[in-house]
Enzyme design. Structure first.
Site, short mmCIF file in Angstrom:
data_model
loop_
_atom_site.label_atom_id
_atom_site.label_comp_id
_atom_site.label_asym_id
_atom_site.label_seq_id
_atom_site.Cartn_x
_atom_site.Cartn_y
_atom_site.Cartn_z
N MET A 158 -8.03 -16.64 -14.52
CA MET A 158 -7.98 -15.48 -13.54
C MET A 158 -7.72 -13.88 -14.79
O MET A 158 -8.22 -13.07 -14.52
CB MET A 158 -7.93 -14.96 -12.66
N HIS A 174 -0.70 -6.60 3.75
CA HIS A 174 0.36 -6.61 3.27
C HIS A 174 0.89 -5.99 4.90
O HIS A 174 2.41 -5.27 5.39
CB HIS A 174 0.86 -5.53 2.00
#
Length: 287
Positions: free
Chosen positions: A249, A125
């Site tokens: 997921m 990030h």
């Protein structure tokens, strides 16, 4: 575990698994290899569904729901992992997502990546000015995922207010001010986008949008395959699309971050969530 920010070079970071010394070492000393693949996003780049702009689009969505995940960063990691395994879900079902593609700026991820051999998947990030300097002299490939800032804002609010390792916003209005001023984990969304998008014309840099990947997932996966030089047979591609769906997921403990419940997140905190930003904003909040 205290909820506060750790500041480095004028940017706030989570207080757990980060340190100024580590961030400096990552920037100055970590070696990015030519064969590495880097998966870059601003935090929470796609955690809630897109707000439909018109009633017609809302009706179309009801009729043609793709079942795609409503979270960008982790969908990207999961998809690339499945491409590498040619659609075989064994890897994504047996190893936590943060070990398959470690975050280089965290203590855990940094130590893991130093020991990994061969082509590595690396998540981050970090804004461009804090990224490992070795990258800019390498041929490593980058996939950069962008997302509508309003959706990033709302999904970030719901996530960070349940996290135990950052300073928590006390209200949506307070978080709105943090977001506009860049006083939130990893700094300003606007600066992050501006910095990394300066690389968009490089041949080793692929920009994807969350909106694109949600509405035409098959074409997006094919684009990623082409960029990475990976060829999938039709049945392998179908397996990727099956196993990177929201429902699959959500049920996979190696991908849904349920292993962190209680330790880093409140027990009722959700990483994978569906929702809309429609009612989150007041009329006088503009971005």
């Amino acid at each position: 575990m205290t909820g506060k920010f750790l500041w480095f070079e004028g940017i706030p970071f989570p207080s757990v698994d980060y340190s100024p010394e580590l961030l400096r070492e990552v920037q100055e000393s970590f070696l990015i290899k030519d064969e590495d693949v880097l998966l870059l996003t601003f935090p929470k780049s796609g955690v809630i569904l897109k707000e439909e702009q018109r009633e017609k689009r809302r009706e179309e969505e009801k009729k043609n729901d793709t079942g795609r995940p409503s979270f960008g960063t982790n969908w990207l990691i999961e998809t690339v992992c499945l491409i590498y395994s040619k659609g075989d879900p064994k890897w994504v079902q047996s190893e936590p997502i943060w070990d398959r593609s470690p975050w280089v700026e965290t203590k855990h991820g940094y130590e893991l990546l130093k020991e990994k051999g061969g082509p590595r998947l690396i998540s981050s990030h970090l804004p461009i000015q804090l990224f490992p300097k070795s990258f800019f002299k390498s041929k490593a490939k980058v996939i950069y995922l962008v997302r509508n800032p309003r959706d990033v804002f709302v999904s970030g609010y719901f996530f960070w207010k349940s996290a135990k390792f950052v300073k928590r916003p006390q209200s949506l209005e307070q978080y709105f001010e943090w977001f506009i001023q860049g006083n939130m984990p990893f700094g300003s969304w606007f600066d992050h986008i501006r910095g990394w998008m300066s690389m968009r014309d490089k041949e080793n840099f692929l920009v994807l949008s969350y909106e694109e990947m949600k509405w035409d997932t098959r074409s997006t996966v094919e684009k990623i395959c082409q960029f990475l030089g990976k060829k999938l047979e039709p049945e392998e591609l179908n397996s990727v699309l099956k196993n990177n769906s929201f429902q699959v997921m959500k049920e996979n403990n190696m991908s849904n971050f349920s292993l962190l419940k209680g330790q880093y997140l409140e027990e009722n905190g959700l990483l994978l969530r569906k929702g809309k930003r429609k009612h989150a904003f007041k009329m006088d909040q503009k971005m």
